[in-house]
Scaffold this motif. Structure first.
Motif: not given
Length: 137
Positions: A84-110
């Motif tokens: 339910k959205d604030t206007d009484g209709g429906f809305g969407l939300a998304v979570v994007m889960r990005v799984e990165l290999p070890e060499h891209l962990q930390g700031e470089a991956g972000r």
């Protein structure tokens, strides 16, 4: 925009069918059980999640090539919620889960994921319309 490709699909509601013009998609549609349906078909949220995840992963490949970063072992999962959205209709939300290999962990991956989010056509289309949260794993 000069279109390079146009996808065409026809649907007749959440309790019907979705068919692409080339016939590669021909799916029964149904409300998920959580929304009172029988769950015996695909729903628009699943289709959107699959499209967004595929587009984001491809965009990450393009950004990776530009930045000379190997992203072949990365994967993307999109979680699309409807509510339910604030206007009484429906809305969407998304979570994007990005799984990165070890060499891209930390700031470089972000940094890579943020650049991908700026580049991805689905991200551009949702920006300002749908809450999209990026989770880097």
């Amino acid at each position: 925009m000069d279109a390079l490709y146009t996808a065409v699909a026809t649907a007749n509601g959440r309790e019907g069918r979705a068919v692409s013009s080339d016939g590669r998609i021909d799916l029964p549609l149904a409300f998920p059980a959580q929304l009172g349906g029988n769950g015996q078909g695909t729903n628009p949220e699943q289709l959107f999640a699959a499209g967004y995840a595929a587009c984001f992963a491809s965009a990450m490949g393009a950004v990776g090539r530009q930045e000379r970063i190997d992203v072949k072992d990365a994967s993307v999962t999109a979680e699309v919620s409807i509510g339910k959205d604030t206007d009484g209709g429906f809305g969407l939300a998304v979570v994007m889960r990005v799984e990165l290999p070890e060499h891209l962990q930390g700031e470089a991956g972000r940094d890579l994921v943020e650049k991908t989010h700026a580049y991805c056509p689905y991200s551009k289309a949702t920006r300002g319309n749908i809450d999209v949260r990026l989770v880097v794993e």
